[in-house]
Scaffold this active site. Structure first.
Site, PDB file in Angstrom:
ATOM      1  N   GLY A  10      40.602  85.902   6.313  1.00 40.45           N
ATOM      2  CA  GLY A  10      41.727  85.424   5.510  1.00 40.45           C
ATOM      3  C   GLY A  10      41.385  85.416   4.033  1.00 40.45           C
ATOM      4  NE  ARG A  70      42.881  86.484  10.158  1.00 39.02           N
ATOM      5  CZ  ARG A  70      42.233  85.470   9.596  1.00 39.02           C
ATOM      6  NH1 ARG A  70      40.948  85.316   9.855  1.00 39.02           N
ATOM      7  NH2 ARG A  70      42.840  84.624   8.801  1.00 39.02           N
ATOM      8  CG  ASP A 101      31.725  81.553  12.477  1.00 38.69           C
ATOM      9  OD1 ASP A 101      30.567  81.483  12.064  1.00 38.69           O
ATOM     10  OD2 ASP A 101      32.058  81.252  13.633  1.00 38.69           O
ATOM     11  CB  THR A 123      35.774  79.772   5.860  1.00 42.38           C
ATOM     12  OG1 THR A 123      36.782  79.163   6.669  1.00 42.38           O
ATOM     13  CG2 THR A 123      34.644  78.788   5.659  1.00 42.38           C
ATOM     14  CG  ASP A 125      39.640  76.375   8.271  1.00 39.85           C
ATOM     15  OD1 ASP A 125      40.656  76.177   7.577  1.00 39.85           O
ATOM     16  OD2 ASP A 125      39.681  76.927   9.384  1.00 39.85           O
ATOM     17  CG  ASP A 127      34.831  76.396   9.592  1.00 43.73           C
ATOM     18  OD1 ASP A 127      34.614  77.329   8.792  1.00 43.73           O
ATOM     19  OD2 ASP A 127      35.552  76.527  10.603  1.00 43.73           O
ATOM     20  NE  ARG A 169      41.511  79.941  14.216  1.00 42.44           N
ATOM     21  CZ  ARG A 169      42.533  80.397  14.939  1.00 42.44           C
ATOM     22  NH1 ARG A 169      42.606  80.122  16.232  1.00 42.44           N
ATOM     23  NH2 ARG A 169      43.473  81.120  14.378  1.00 42.44           N
TER      24      ARG A 169
END
Length: 340
Positions: A10, A70, A101, A123, A125, A127, A169
């Protein structure tokens, strides 16, 4: 020396700052090739040459000038063969992969196969493990907090319960920090499931005492009663992830049915990853790019740049993808002080 750089997964604010940092810090005898659309560009042989003029001022622009996808080149034997052939065909001495990731898992596999690879963590997120922050995350939190700020006035004016869905997510970093910053009255994240009854009780108590409520919910949250997360299971990407979305609407419908309150849902979605990066993300992306180039010049391959405190370091690529960085329980306990 010829170096290829790519952006996968993304998009997020700060990607262009990384690209600029790499290109601007490259010595004159180093040629930089921008691989288009992530790993897909190495499979389809799509690339451009990047010069100082090409990256002038791009650090203030959101998204990525190289495009992204992706694509998982190891999903088929044909794609992986094309990738290896094209790396040799265009004479790449090293690849700098900027991604999360999934992108970094491909980078780690290539590294294990003997290719010269350096990773840059990306990312929305936040994470990726073993780094304090990923660029773009700070911008997303600011956008999310601003949106929740704005929703307070309409929720209060109409006496409503509003569920605000944010990205996340498997990790709820954006949701918990945007929710804390903007004073959400309940924060629901994937790491800490809650029953529908518990959520209903929070809503009833808040509405009886204060008359309106904002609930920040991560897209990957699922109440204990649900077997799977809410999303479109017919859309699965190359890394096996379903397209998430809809938990805010799902919860709003249940709460309306169970309580009778005027309940609405708002999905922030891609608004969180769009637009111009904050100063923090521009600087972090720039520092990541410069350090990634240094690793290449030092021939220190198979590593990912990372932020520890205020220092840019590097770690083995396999450490980055070994685990995810989740919101710790002590942090969630802090948020719980402000629930209700």
């Amino acid at each position: 020396m010829r170096i290829g750089i790519l952006t996968g997964g993304g998009d997020c604010p700060g990607l262009n700052a990384v690209i600029r940092g790499i290109v601007k810090s490259a010595p004159d005898d180093v040629e930089i090739l921008g691989i288009m659309h992530g790993w897909k560009g190495l499979v389809d042989l799509e690339y451009i040459t990047l010069t100082d003029d090409d990256v002038e001022g791009i650090h203030i622009i959101g998204g990525t000038i190289l495009g992204t996808s992706r694509t998982n080149p190891f999903k088929s034997e044909e794609m992986s063969q094309k990738l290896e052939e094209n790396v040799k065909k265009i004479g790449l001495d090293a690849v700098i992969a900027i991604g999360g990731d999934d992108t970094l898992s491909v980078a780690a596999k290539l590294s294990s196969m003997g290719y010269n690879v350096v990773g840059v963590p990306k990312t929305i997120d936040n994470d990726v493990s073993n780094t304090d922050f990923t660029f773009g995350y700070h911008t997303a939190v600011n956008v999310g907090a601003d949106a929740i700020d704005r929703l307070h006035s309409t929720a209060k004016s109409h006496g409503r319960v509003i569920f605000v869905e944010l990205m996340g997510r498997e990790a709820g970093w954006i949701t918990i920090e945007a929710g804390l910053a903007a004073g959400a009255h309940l924060i629901l994240i994937p790491e800490y499931p809650m029953t529908i009854d518990e959520i209903v009780n929070y809503v009833k108590e808040r509405m009886e005492n204060k008359g309106y409520m904002i609930v920040a919910v991560a897209e990957g949250f699922k109440p204990t009663e649900l077997e799977n997360v809410v999303g479109d299971k017919s859309e699965i990407d190359a890394f096996g992830h379903i397209r998430l979305g809809g938990i805010a609407h799902y919860m709003a419908e249940i709460i309306k049915e169970r309580t009778g309150y005027d309940t609405r849902s708002v999905v922030l979605g891609h608004l969180l990853r769009g637009g111009t990066p904050t100063a923090f993300d521009r600087i972090l992306g720039t520092r990541y790019g410069v350090h990634a180039m240094k690793l290449v010049l030092d021939k220190d391959f198979g590593r990912m740049v990372a932020l520890k405190g205020n220092e840019i370091i590097s770690i083995p690529l396999e450490y980055a993808i070994a685990t995810k960085k989740y919101v710790p329980f002590d942090y969630y306990k802090l948020a719980q002080i402000f629930f209700g």
